[in-house]
Design a protein around this motif. Structure first.
Motif, PDB file in Angstrom:
ATOM      1  N   GLU A 178       0.891  -1.392  -0.200  1.00 22.95           N
ATOM      2  CA  GLU A 178      -0.055   0.096   0.197  1.00 22.95           C
ATOM      3  C   GLU A 178       0.831   1.621   0.307  1.00 22.95           C
ATOM      4  O   GLU A 178       2.114   0.930   0.486  1.00 22.95           O
ATOM      5  N   TYR A 179       0.092   2.361  -0.695  1.00 18.13           N
ATOM      6  CA  TYR A 179       1.242   3.882  -0.777  1.00 18.13           C
ATOM      7  C   TYR A 179       0.727   3.871   0.493  1.00 18.13           C
ATOM      8  O   TYR A 179      -0.069   4.160   1.299  1.00 18.13           O
ATOM      9  N   PRO A 180       1.607   5.551   0.526  1.00 20.11           N
ATOM     10  CA  PRO A 180       1.722   5.679   2.366  1.00 20.11           C
ATOM     11  C   PRO A 180       0.086   6.728   2.070  1.00 20.11           C
ATOM     12  O   PRO A 180      -0.244   7.474   1.275  1.00 20.11           O
ATOM     13  N   GLN A 181      -0.501   7.582   2.791  1.00 18.63           N
ATOM     14  CA  GLN A 181      -1.349   7.562   3.171  1.00 18.63           C
ATOM     15  C   GLN A 181      -0.826   9.355   4.556  1.00 18.63           C
ATOM     16  O   GLN A 181      -0.317   8.824   5.617  1.00 18.63           O
ATOM     17  N   TYR A 182      -2.003  10.140   4.290  1.00 17.73           N
ATOM     18  CA  TYR A 182      -1.623  11.488   5.261  1.00 17.73           C
ATOM     19  C   TYR A 182      -2.728  12.242   5.741  1.00 17.73           C
ATOM     20  O   TYR A 182      -3.514  12.140   4.914  1.00 17.73           O
ATOM     21  N   THR A 183      -3.037  12.897   6.887  1.00 16.18           N
ATOM     22  CA  THR A 183      -4.328  12.972   7.553  1.00 16.18           C
ATOM     23  C   THR A 183      -3.667  14.361   7.911  1.00 16.18           C
ATOM     24  O   THR A 183      -2.712  14.907   8.384  1.00 16.18           O
ATOM     25  N   ILE A 201       1.338  17.067  -3.520  1.00 17.29           N
ATOM     26  CA  ILE A 201       0.782  16.435  -4.531  1.00 17.29           C
ATOM     27  C   ILE A 201      -0.683  16.509  -4.433  1.00 17.29           C
ATOM     28  O   ILE A 201      -2.234  16.077  -4.990  1.00 17.29           O
ATOM     29  N   LEU A 202      -1.014  15.523  -2.995  1.00 17.31           N
ATOM     30  CA  LEU A 202      -2.211  15.227  -2.045  1.00 17.31           C
ATOM     31  C   LEU A 202      -3.483  16.882  -2.513  1.00 17.31           C
ATOM     32  O   LEU A 202      -4.349  15.944  -1.926  1.00 17.31           O
ATOM     33  N   GLU A 208      -5.631  12.021 -11.484  1.00 21.55           N
ATOM     34  CA  GLU A 208      -5.051  11.582 -12.467  1.00 21.55           C
ATOM     35  C   GLU A 208      -4.060  11.263 -11.657  1.00 21.55           C
ATOM     36  O   GLU A 208      -3.297  10.328 -11.429  1.00 21.55           O
ATOM     37  N   LYS A 209      -3.176  12.878 -11.307  1.00 17.92           N
ATOM     38  CA  LYS A 209      -1.640  13.357 -10.877  1.00 17.92           C
ATOM     39  C   LYS A 209      -1.171  12.361  -9.773  1.00 17.92           C
ATOM     40  O   LYS A 209      -0.159  11.424  -9.462  1.00 17.92           O
ATOM     41  N   ILE A 210      -2.670  12.519  -8.709  1.00 20.96           N
ATOM     42  CA  ILE A 210      -2.211  11.679  -7.401  1.00 20.96           C
ATOM     43  C   ILE A 210      -2.042  10.100  -7.639  1.00 20.96           C
ATOM     44  O   ILE A 210      -1.660   9.536  -6.658  1.00 20.96           O
ATOM     45  N   LYS A 211      -2.887   9.762  -8.344  1.00 23.39           N
ATOM     46  CA  LYS A 211      -3.181   8.220  -8.654  1.00 23.39           C
ATOM     47  C   LYS A 211      -2.238   7.640  -9.096  1.00 23.39           C
ATOM     48  O   LYS A 211      -1.415   6.930  -8.618  1.00 23.39           O
ATOM     49  N   ARG A 212      -1.154   8.375 -10.081  1.00 25.71           N
ATOM     50  CA  ARG A 212       0.366   8.082 -10.806  1.00 25.71           C
ATOM     51  C   ARG A 212       0.974   7.852 -10.123  1.00 25.71           C
ATOM     52  O   ARG A 212       1.938   7.133  -9.491  1.00 25.71           O
ATOM     53  N   LYS A 217       4.950   5.362  -5.622  1.00 28.50           N
ATOM     54  CA  LYS A 217       4.796   5.122  -4.290  1.00 28.50           C
ATOM     55  C   LYS A 217       4.668   4.149  -3.702  1.00 28.50           C
ATOM     56  O   LYS A 217       5.359   3.645  -2.523  1.00 28.50           O
ATOM     57  N   SER A 218       3.968   3.112  -4.297  1.00 31.97           N
ATOM     58  CA  SER A 218       3.981   1.996  -3.775  1.00 31.97           C
ATOM     59  C   SER A 218       4.970   0.943  -4.079  1.00 31.97           C
ATOM     60  O   SER A 218       5.364  -0.204  -3.785  1.00 31.97           O
ATOM     61  N   ILE A 219       5.682   1.286  -5.612  1.00 30.93           N
ATOM     62  CA  ILE A 219       6.664  -0.077  -6.443  1.00 30.93           C
ATOM     63  C   ILE A 219       7.387   0.969  -4.909  1.00 30.93           C
ATOM     64  O   ILE A 219       8.786  -0.524  -5.238  1.00 30.93           O
ATOM     65  N   GLU A 220       7.869   1.927  -4.657  1.00 34.80           N
ATOM     66  CA  GLU A 220       8.928   2.496  -4.073  1.00 34.80           C
ATOM     67  C   GLU A 220       9.159   1.353  -3.277  1.00 34.80           C
ATOM     68  O   GLU A 220       9.856   0.450  -2.530  1.00 34.80           O
ATOM     69  N   LYS A 221       7.855   1.671  -1.920  1.00 35.86           N
ATOM     70  CA  LYS A 221       7.403   0.596  -0.929  1.00 35.86           C
ATOM     71  C   LYS A 221       7.737  -1.087  -1.164  1.00 35.86           C
ATOM     72  O   LYS A 221       8.563  -1.735  -0.234  1.00 35.86           O
ATOM     73  N   THR A 222       7.597  -1.285  -2.218  1.00 31.14           N
ATOM     74  CA  THR A 222       7.330  -2.595  -2.666  1.00 31.14           C
ATOM     75  C   THR A 222       9.030  -2.843  -2.818  1.00 31.14           C
ATOM     76  O   THR A 222       9.261  -3.984  -2.237  1.00 31.14           O
ATOM     77  N   GLU A 223       9.845  -2.249  -3.588  1.00 33.05           N
ATOM     78  CA  GLU A 223      10.954  -2.503  -2.997  1.00 33.05           C
ATOM     79  C   GLU A 223      11.451  -2.105  -2.498  1.00 33.05           C
ATOM     80  O   GLU A 223      12.665  -2.907  -2.361  1.00 33.05           O
ATOM     81  N   ASN A 224      11.647  -1.583  -1.138  1.00 28.12           N
ATOM     82  CA  ASN A 224      12.336  -1.213  -0.359  1.00 28.12           C
ATOM     83  C   ASN A 224      11.992  -2.605   0.698  1.00 28.12           C
ATOM     84  O   ASN A 224      12.805  -2.558   1.478  1.00 28.12           O
ATOM     85  N   ASN A 225      10.346  -2.689   1.022  1.00 26.17           N
ATOM     86  CA  ASN A 225      10.585  -3.835   1.234  1.00 26.17           C
ATOM     87  C   ASN A 225      10.550  -5.056   1.685  1.00 26.17           C
ATOM     88  O   ASN A 225      10.203  -6.656   2.195  1.00 26.17           O
ATOM     89  N   LYS A 226       9.369  -5.484   0.385  1.00 29.25           N
ATOM     90  CA  LYS A 226       9.586  -6.663  -0.128  1.00 29.25           C
ATOM     91  C   LYS A 226      10.112  -6.748  -1.126  1.00 29.25           C
ATOM     92  O   LYS A 226       8.648  -7.328  -2.542  1.00 29.25           O
ATOM     93  N   PRO A 227      10.831  -6.781  -2.171  1.00 27.11           N
ATOM     94  CA  PRO A 227      11.520  -6.710  -3.052  1.00 27.11           C
ATOM     95  C   PRO A 227      11.336  -8.140  -3.654  1.00 27.11           C
ATOM     96  O   PRO A 227      10.769  -7.799  -5.244  1.00 27.11           O
ATOM     97  N   ASP A 228      11.418  -9.510  -3.627  1.00 30.17           N
ATOM     98  CA  ASP A 228      10.583 -10.342  -4.113  1.00 30.17           C
ATOM     99  C   ASP A 228       9.211 -10.730  -4.822  1.00 30.17           C
ATOM    100  O   ASP A 228       8.700 -11.393  -5.316  1.00 30.17           O
ATOM    101  N   LEU A 229       8.439 -10.306  -4.003  1.00 27.97           N
ATOM    102  CA  LEU A 229       6.632  -9.249  -4.699  1.00 27.97           C
ATOM    103  C   LEU A 229       7.205  -8.847  -6.128  1.00 27.97           C
ATOM    104  O   LEU A 229       6.565 -10.012  -6.910  1.00 27.97           O
ATOM    105  N   LEU A 230       8.032  -8.409  -6.263  1.00 30.66           N
ATOM    106  CA  LEU A 230       8.071  -7.141  -7.880  1.00 30.66           C
ATOM    107  C   LEU A 230       8.769  -9.063  -8.566  1.00 30.66           C
ATOM    108  O   LEU A 230       8.220  -8.198  -9.635  1.00 30.66           O
ATOM    109  N   ILE A 231       9.678  -9.417  -8.466  1.00 31.57           N
ATOM    110  CA  ILE A 231      10.726 -10.382  -8.832  1.00 31.57           C
ATOM    111  C   ILE A 231       9.459 -11.012  -9.164  1.00 31.57           C
ATOM    112  O   ILE A 231       9.570 -11.640 -10.718  1.00 31.57           O
ATOM    113  N   LYS A 232       8.268 -11.401  -8.157  1.00 36.66           N
ATOM    114  CA  LYS A 232       7.717 -12.733  -8.477  1.00 36.66           C
ATOM    115  C   LYS A 232       6.731 -11.885  -9.803  1.00 36.66           C
ATOM    116  O   LYS A 232       6.066 -12.940 -11.014  1.00 36.66           O
TER     117      LYS A 232
END
Ligand code: ADE
Length: 237
Positions: A178-183, A201-202, A208-212, A217-232
């Motif tokens: 999941e991408y980071p969230q703010y309130t 941006i939020l 459209e820009k927020i979605k992108r 950010k989701s990709i960045e988080k996955t690369e940092n925390n669970k790179p094996d998911l991206l490889i799979k």
């Protein structure tokens, strides 16, 4: 109704976390049922013992197969459902979200919680228990692990989660974190009077820009925390 039956030497550890929040509410509303079976009720002597020392030597005590069988027979006498048998153990197959999806489609799950040094392997094999671990670490018993498994399963039953939470579920099934969230507050002044701003941006209103941005950010988080998911995912395509 989805039925959960727990075989344990510590019945007072339940419902534990399963009595709270959306899962507890669904329990009270009879979306699912929880039955706790005390292994000591099937103990073999005057003291209702359930364990004995391991053949071949070694430390600790092992839960006897005849005790587990009696408890399972008691369950079978009272139900003829399509049941899944699970034994919580650190030496089991590691639990994944997709397993929970499969488990939530059964009518009944029966979970055996190990204590001591474990359960006689004959009981596991002959009575048809799947050996499941919640991760590569050792807890002192299967009760907390069983609550993790059941909590993850029950929230997948239709109607247990609200709509917004269900949408989150879909994003997990795409196998990105999941991408980071703010309130509010928009500008947070910490105790050292330092200001921390929400990403501009939020606040832009440009969906459209927020979605992108969120996707990146989701990709960045996955690369940092669970790179094996991206490889799979890459290998799947
Ligand atoms: N019992 C003790 N440790 C466990 C683990 N990691 N998973 C499942 N059951 C357990």
């Amino acid at each position: 109704m989805f039925c959960v039956k727990i075989l344990t030497a510590y019945p007072e550890m339940f419902p534990g976390v399963l009595g709270y929040s959306v899962i507890g509410k669904a329990l009270k509303e009879n979306v699912w049922s929880l039955e706790i079976i005390n292994l000591h009720d099937f103990g073999f002597d005057k003291r209702k013992s359930i364990d004995d020392s391991p053949f071949g030597g070694g430390p600790g005590m092992i839960i006897r197969p005849d005790v587990v069988e009696k408890a399972v027979n008691h369950i079978k006498e009272n139900s003829s459902r399509n049941s899944l048998y699970i034994y919580m153990t650190p030496s089991g197959k590691t639990l994944k979200q997709l397993d929970l999806v499969k488990y939530s489609k059964f009518e009944e799950i029966i979970i055996l919680c190990g204590r001591f040094e474990g359960v006689d392997q004959r009981a596991i094999n002959i009575l048809g228990f799947r050996e499941i671990s919640i991760g590569d670490y050792v807890l002192s018993g299967g009760e907390v692990a069983a609550q993790v498994l059941v909590e993850g399963c029950i929230r997948l039953i239709p109607g247990v989660l609200g709509q917004s939470e269900s949408i989150l579920e879909e994003s997990f099934s795409e196998e990105l974190l999941e991408y980071p969230q703010y309130t509010r507050p928009q500008v947070w002044k910490d105790t050292h009077r330092k200001e921390h701003h929400v990403p501009d941006i939020l606040l832009s209103g440009n969906h459209e820009k927020i979605k992108r941005w969120r996707f990146n950010k989701s990709i960045e988080k996955t690369e940092n925390n669970k790179p094996d998911l991206l490889i799979k995912n890459r290998n799947k395509k």
